[in-house]
Design an enzyme around this catalytic site. Sequence first.
Site, mmCIF file in Angstrom:
data_model
loop_
_atom_site.group_PDB
_atom_site.id
_atom_site.type_symbol
_atom_site.label_atom_id
_atom_site.label_comp_id
_atom_site.label_asym_id
_atom_site.label_seq_id
_atom_site.Cartn_x
_atom_site.Cartn_y
_atom_site.Cartn_z
ATOM 1 N N ASP A 54 7.487 26.567 12.832
ATOM 2 C CA ASP A 54 8.229 25.316 12.840
ATOM 3 C C ASP A 54 8.026 24.675 11.467
ATOM 4 O O ASP A 54 7.131 25.056 10.702
ATOM 5 C CB ASP A 54 7.741 24.408 13.966
ATOM 6 C CG ASP A 54 8.827 23.463 14.466
ATOM 7 O OD1 ASP A 54 9.757 23.180 13.696
ATOM 8 O OD2 ASP A 54 8.739 22.998 15.612
ATOM 9 N N GLU B 140 15.523 8.522 21.929
ATOM 10 C CA GLU B 140 14.684 9.656 22.310
ATOM 11 C C GLU B 140 15.058 10.861 21.466
ATOM 12 O O GLU B 140 16.235 11.142 21.235
ATOM 13 C CB GLU B 140 14.822 9.975 23.800
ATOM 14 C CG GLU B 140 16.225 10.346 24.254
ATOM 15 C CD GLU B 140 16.263 10.842 25.698
ATOM 16 O OE1 GLU B 140 15.200 11.131 26.266
ATOM 17 O OE2 GLU B 140 17.371 10.949 26.252
#
Length: 737
Positions: free
Chosen positions: A267, A472
């Site tokens: 990542d 979110e």
Amino acid sequence: MFHKQLLAASVSLMMLSAKAQTPVYKNTSYSFEERAKDLVKRMTLEEKVSQMMNKSAAIDRLDVPAYNWWNEGLHGVGRSGMHVTVFPQAIGLAATFDKQAMYKTADIISTEARAVHHAYERKGSRDIYQGLTFWTPNINIFRDPRWGRGQETYGEDPYLTAQMGIQLVKGFQGNDPKYLKITACAKHFAIHSGPENSRHSFNVAVSNYDLADTYLPAFHDLVVDGKVASVMCAYNAFGGQPCCGNDLLMTNILYNQWKFHGYVTSDCGAIDDFFKGHKTSTDATSAAADAVIHGTDVECGHTYTTLVNAVKQGLVAESKVNESVQHLFEIRFRLGLFDPASMVKYSSIPESVLESAPHKAQALQMARESIVLLKNANNLLPLSKSIRKIAVLGPNANDSISVLGNYNGFPTKTTTVLQGIKDKLGKNVELTYERGTDFVTNKDNVDFAAIANRVKDADVIVFVGGITPSLEGEEMPVKIEGFDGGDRTSIDLPHVQTAFLKALNATGKPIVFVMMTGSALATPWEAGNIPAIVNAWYGGQATGEAVADVLFGDYNPAGRLPVTFYKSTDQLPSFTDYSMNNRTYRYFSGEPLYGFGYGLSYTTFAYSNFGVPSSVVTGKPVTVSVDVQNTGKVDGDEVVELYVKHGTGVKAPIHALEGFERIHFKAGEKKTVKFTLTARQLSVVDDNGVRLQVPEKLQLFVGGQQPTAAALSSKKVINKTVEVKGNQIVIEDLGLH
């Protein structure tokens, strides 16, 4: 004759000579593995290392162009800078429970991805979000609704996640026997689901049971069964080691047990976390070496620039670097990036496919299929198109950003709910629109009672609320009531919206509450007082048209919840607790507001003739069948759900989804639906994380929802028992003990 033979021999020698002069890596008659190995042998150490970052450099002397490994395709080609088709957010795609439609959607995304890539390629551009290696799907288990990135997943269930993920892999990677269309990526490996604000330093503690039973199955299925081309290792640590440098996850499970043969990417910034967050490495050089030793082939970031020194210092062998670079070039060869376009059928996909009519039609269909009807008291829905006056209110009613979710692309046209209703009803209906409030605060001090008074003569009020990807998502700079850093501190519908709805409810007019969300919302007051509730997720470019189709009966909803909608935050364990105890429908002992797999329809269905053999031998599959009939007067889809409950004395979920099919029925139509359950699906996991099939009595349940007591008593779900006979067998041993 002699001259002809001499000429043929001469031509053959010339061809052999040409073949000998052509480097193996440029010769398409060799295998991709041979070509990649030959190319790597020709590189210097510095050149090899330059290929191991997401922004890989060109090597002009070898005719290797620059390449950027980072691309996104979560629910449409993301961030490309070109107009593309945008489908519902991943959580909405999961709510369709439609494997065939998921495959078709993934195939469309990969078609548009190829078109975008080749459009940039023709311009000589090889930048981020322009390549063919896509870091999708996110198959982490949405264990806690407070996680802001849960919207990117396929929900809380390992089986549903795996099935939808495999369809995406198939649609992305194509069906050509030689070349990949684009590559999919199973992320984030593994045990990754928030909190966002501590992901760079968080060390997950989880039992062997939960690891094998919940967190790894979807990854297993995508790697072993789906043959996914890449895996992304997660930010967090597990067992004291960062996931990208983890003995158990990477070395033992991914490579040794599952025989993964593709490429692994970190990542973005995750290798920095080795020495900055987790403190398992002393510096960038040792961190880079550790990641490569564990099989992380490409880094999203710049820490791998230290690998030359790492090799020279003896921290990592150059042979390990060679392995990683070979993995990367095998992928590039499999994508046809070094071969003539005439050999790669995907290279001929034209730019005209972007936002083509069939693609937009599929976006609309997926938006329709994703919608979940949560409540419909007194059959308020569908609404009549002959109504005189309608009020459309709320913060999401005309928000063209919310519908696109996150990690999204941008279509030429986005339809909001307000516009969808306007288009549906035309000019003969009086429509009043007011936003009324922001999502979380009434910052303009709007008088809700005054708005209610202005719309009290409407025939129906449609309130479009919920939350938004602006609140979110991934590691966001948001800190407001109920939200922190991309995650949620409360799963309640923001209180200001409930206050608005209470004022509207006081008018006595029928109200339809249309929710948009990427996660479960606790709406106990709304569930008890609002007659109709529709969950539309972040439905993509066609959200408004799809919602209008459902509200006015042009589409019969059949979406199902891929997550549990709890009654309140109080029903949840600590966000940082990764134990599955009392989490998700598989282990939650309380009563939810709306359960996993739940969703209503405008018609009714009856189940009968559940054909189940009385016994099955361990290691053997079992096939079951059931008759399903549309007993109403309206055509519609039914999601047929099959659950397994293990015998007493065996540690296992309360019950678990092991089969589902979304099927269309005409009014009155009856069909027989069949499922085949494998030995793996009939297995359990012991405390050591070993997957076993044991002699026991299983209960099988089938219906349009979970096997609750109410569903069983009303025959909406029917059940049978099957006895598993024979010797206990090991299905999988990951070596966790």
